[in-house]
Scaffold this motif. Sequence first.
Motif, PDB file in Angstrom:
ATOM      1  N   VAL A  69     -21.047  -0.411   8.686  1.00 42.19           N
ATOM      2  CA  VAL A  69     -20.926  -1.044   9.997  1.00 42.19           C
ATOM      3  C   VAL A  69     -20.148  -2.338   9.849  1.00 42.19           C
ATOM      4  O   VAL A  69     -20.517  -3.199   9.041  1.00 42.19           O
ATOM      5  CB  VAL A  69     -22.310  -1.327  10.623  1.00 42.19           C
ATOM      6  N   VAL A  70     -19.049  -2.489  10.631  1.00 38.10           N
ATOM      7  CA  VAL A  70     -18.211  -3.689  10.586  1.00 38.10           C
ATOM      8  C   VAL A  70     -18.595  -4.588  11.757  1.00 38.10           C
ATOM      9  O   VAL A  70     -18.352  -4.250  12.919  1.00 38.10           O
ATOM     10  CB  VAL A  70     -16.717  -3.325  10.670  1.00 38.10           C
ATOM     11  N   SER A  71     -19.232  -5.737  11.461  1.00 38.98           N
ATOM     12  CA  SER A  71     -19.616  -6.706  12.502  1.00 38.98           C
ATOM     13  C   SER A  71     -19.994  -8.011  11.837  1.00 38.98           C
ATOM     14  O   SER A  71     -20.638  -8.019  10.784  1.00 38.98           O
ATOM     15  CB  SER A  71     -20.785  -6.180  13.341  1.00 38.98           C
ATOM     16  N   THR A  72     -19.592  -9.113  12.454  1.00 37.53           N
ATOM     17  CA  THR A  72     -19.971 -10.441  11.951  1.00 37.53           C
ATOM     18  C   THR A  72     -21.293 -10.887  12.546  1.00 37.53           C
ATOM     19  O   THR A  72     -21.865 -11.886  12.113  1.00 37.53           O
ATOM     20  CB  THR A  72     -18.855 -11.455  12.300  1.00 37.53           C
ATOM     21  N   ASP A  73     -21.809 -10.182  13.537  1.00 35.53           N
ATOM     22  CA  ASP A  73     -23.056 -10.541  14.210  1.00 35.53           C
ATOM     23  C   ASP A  73     -24.227 -10.341  13.244  1.00 35.53           C
ATOM     24  O   ASP A  73     -24.466  -9.234  12.763  1.00 35.53           O
ATOM     25  CB  ASP A  73     -23.241  -9.668  15.449  1.00 35.53           C
ATOM     26  N   LYS A  74     -24.954 -11.432  12.944  1.00 36.93           N
ATOM     27  CA  LYS A  74     -26.055 -11.356  11.985  1.00 36.93           C
ATOM     28  C   LYS A  74     -27.163 -10.450  12.477  1.00 36.93           C
ATOM     29  O   LYS A  74     -27.769  -9.713  11.687  1.00 36.93           O
ATOM     30  CB  LYS A  74     -26.608 -12.763  11.731  1.00 36.93           C
ATOM     31  N   GLU A  75     -27.426 -10.463  13.806  1.00 38.09           N
ATOM     32  CA  GLU A  75     -28.483  -9.609  14.344  1.00 38.09           C
ATOM     33  C   GLU A  75     -28.135  -8.126  14.161  1.00 38.09           C
ATOM     34  O   GLU A  75     -28.982  -7.312  13.803  1.00 38.09           O
ATOM     35  CB  GLU A  75     -28.691  -9.931  15.822  1.00 38.09           C
ATOM     36  N   VAL A  76     -26.852  -7.786  14.397  1.00 35.31           N
ATOM     37  CA  VAL A  76     -26.421  -6.407  14.184  1.00 35.31           C
ATOM     38  C   VAL A  76     -26.529  -6.035  12.712  1.00 35.31           C
ATOM     39  O   VAL A  76     -27.010  -4.951  12.358  1.00 35.31           O
ATOM     40  CB  VAL A  76     -24.975  -6.226  14.686  1.00 35.31           C
ATOM     41  N   ALA A  77     -26.076  -6.945  11.823  1.00 34.16           N
ATOM     42  CA  ALA A  77     -26.117  -6.658  10.392  1.00 34.16           C
ATOM     43  C   ALA A  77     -27.551  -6.425   9.910  1.00 34.16           C
ATOM     44  O   ALA A  77     -27.831  -5.476   9.163  1.00 34.16           O
ATOM     45  CB  ALA A  77     -25.474  -7.811   9.622  1.00 34.16           C
ATOM     46  N   ASP A  78     -28.486  -7.280  10.358  1.00 35.18           N
ATOM     47  CA  ASP A  78     -29.875  -7.114   9.928  1.00 35.18           C
ATOM     48  C   ASP A  78     -30.446  -5.801  10.453  1.00 35.18           C
ATOM     49  O   ASP A  78     -31.185  -5.099   9.748  1.00 35.18           O
ATOM     50  CB  ASP A  78     -30.718  -8.297  10.428  1.00 35.18           C
ATOM     51  N   GLY A  79     -30.113  -5.444  11.706  1.00 39.27           N
ATOM     52  CA  GLY A  79     -30.665  -4.227  12.287  1.00 39.27           C
ATOM     53  C   GLY A  79     -30.174  -2.978  11.595  1.00 39.27           C
ATOM     54  O   GLY A  79     -30.954  -2.066  11.283  1.00 39.27           O
ATOM     55  N   VAL A  80     -28.869  -2.885  11.300  1.00 39.63           N
ATOM     56  CA  VAL A  80     -28.350  -1.664  10.662  1.00 39.63           C
ATOM     57  C   VAL A  80     -28.744  -1.594   9.194  1.00 39.63           C
ATOM     58  O   VAL A  80     -28.862  -0.511   8.622  1.00 39.63           O
ATOM     59  CB  VAL A  80     -26.822  -1.594  10.831  1.00 39.63           C
ATOM     60  N   ARG A  81     -28.935  -2.765   8.574  1.00 37.10           N
ATOM     61  CA  ARG A  81     -29.367  -2.756   7.168  1.00 37.10           C
ATOM     62  C   ARG A  81     -30.756  -2.143   7.047  1.00 37.10           C
ATOM     63  O   ARG A  81     -31.040  -1.381   6.113  1.00 37.10           O
ATOM     64  CB  ARG A  81     -29.350  -4.178   6.607  1.00 37.10           C
TER      65      ARG A  81
END
Length: 433
Positions: free
Chosen positions: A402-414
Amino acid sequence: MDRPLPEGVRRRVVGLAADALGGIPAADLPASLRQYAKFTPARRAKYAGTALAAALEADPAFRLRIADRLRLGQPDLVKSLESGTVPGAADPMDVAAGAYLLRTAGWTRVVVEAGEEVERAGAEGAAAEAARLVEKLQEELAEARAGARADLERQRAEAEGVRKEAEALRKRVRTLESDTRRAQAESRKLLSELEALRTAGATERSTADSEVRRLKHRITELETAVETGRRSAREGRTVEDMRLRLLLDTVLHSAQGLQRELALPVVQLRPADLVDAVEPVSASPNDVARRGLAEDDPALLDQLLAIPQVHLVVDGYNVTKSGYPALPLEQQRMRLLGGLAMLAQRTQAEVTCVFDGQDLDVPVMMAPPRGVRVRFSRTGETADELIRRLVRAEPQGRPVVVVSTDKEVADGVRKAGARPVASILLLNRLARA
């Protein structure tokens, strides 16, 4: 004065003030009259009459300015009043208005006498008009009396004929009344029977309508339940089959890729393969991070996309607003999708680009490039939520980046098992291409 201005004198004074108001600078006007300065004289006299009369009575400076205007318009009248004489040929109303504005010696007497003269002239005119009207009415009365006598004779003759005709009509009416009473009795009977039939029909129709509505509602519920069951079964079977097939393809391609990379010969199952032991796991997107590459190194993205059956999910506006925010949104989308199309063609990876669509007024009309799946979030849903749903839709074990700088998105997909990377990594890779 011991009494109010006569009405005629007051109207003449207000008219003079209304005519002169437009020629006085606004700064010299009383505050209550400044709003009427731009009106026409007729509108000033109509709408500002009370305010003008009050200002003339309470503001001597304003009254003197109006008197100066009168001095310019009627110099002979002003000279006569200031010398203490009253012009005989002048209009009494003009004399009274001039005396009120100039306040010459004996002005109250002049105003009162002018008012009384106007009233006296009005009374004399009214008396003459009344006498003329009485004479005219007397003539009309004599003519009316003569006509009335002639009409009376004619009406007497007509009345005798009418009396005879009325007697015949009374006999006819009595006959018709008898027939009417019989018809009314029959009509009431028929109306009573018709009302009973209407009541019974309305009751039956209401009962039938209620039953029809109940049956239609029941049919709709059953059809909805059947369609929902069919759709749920079809969608459930399709999604499960797709996930199972995709997971199977991922495992097969991973095994084939690993076999090609290690140049392993094709062998059959051996007895040792059945011995229970711990086996090494295949590479995943999280294992690539252990190779010591920087987070913005394009080589890192190349290694991630080299993993068999990898799925690249891109947060569209997060990437475009990091790389080229000055462009309009449409040009941002086209530039990013063009780069992703070339990347998908070179790496053969599955690519999905997600854009935020909850604030769009109308659907976006576009043709997605070959090899790139384009999705917009629904109304009430953000692109971040759509990305998390896409990640959760993948089978457990499939590599997802997943390519995104949004920390909330990164934490959710991780947490869902995907590998998040920064937008700058994709921008550097597209720039290199």
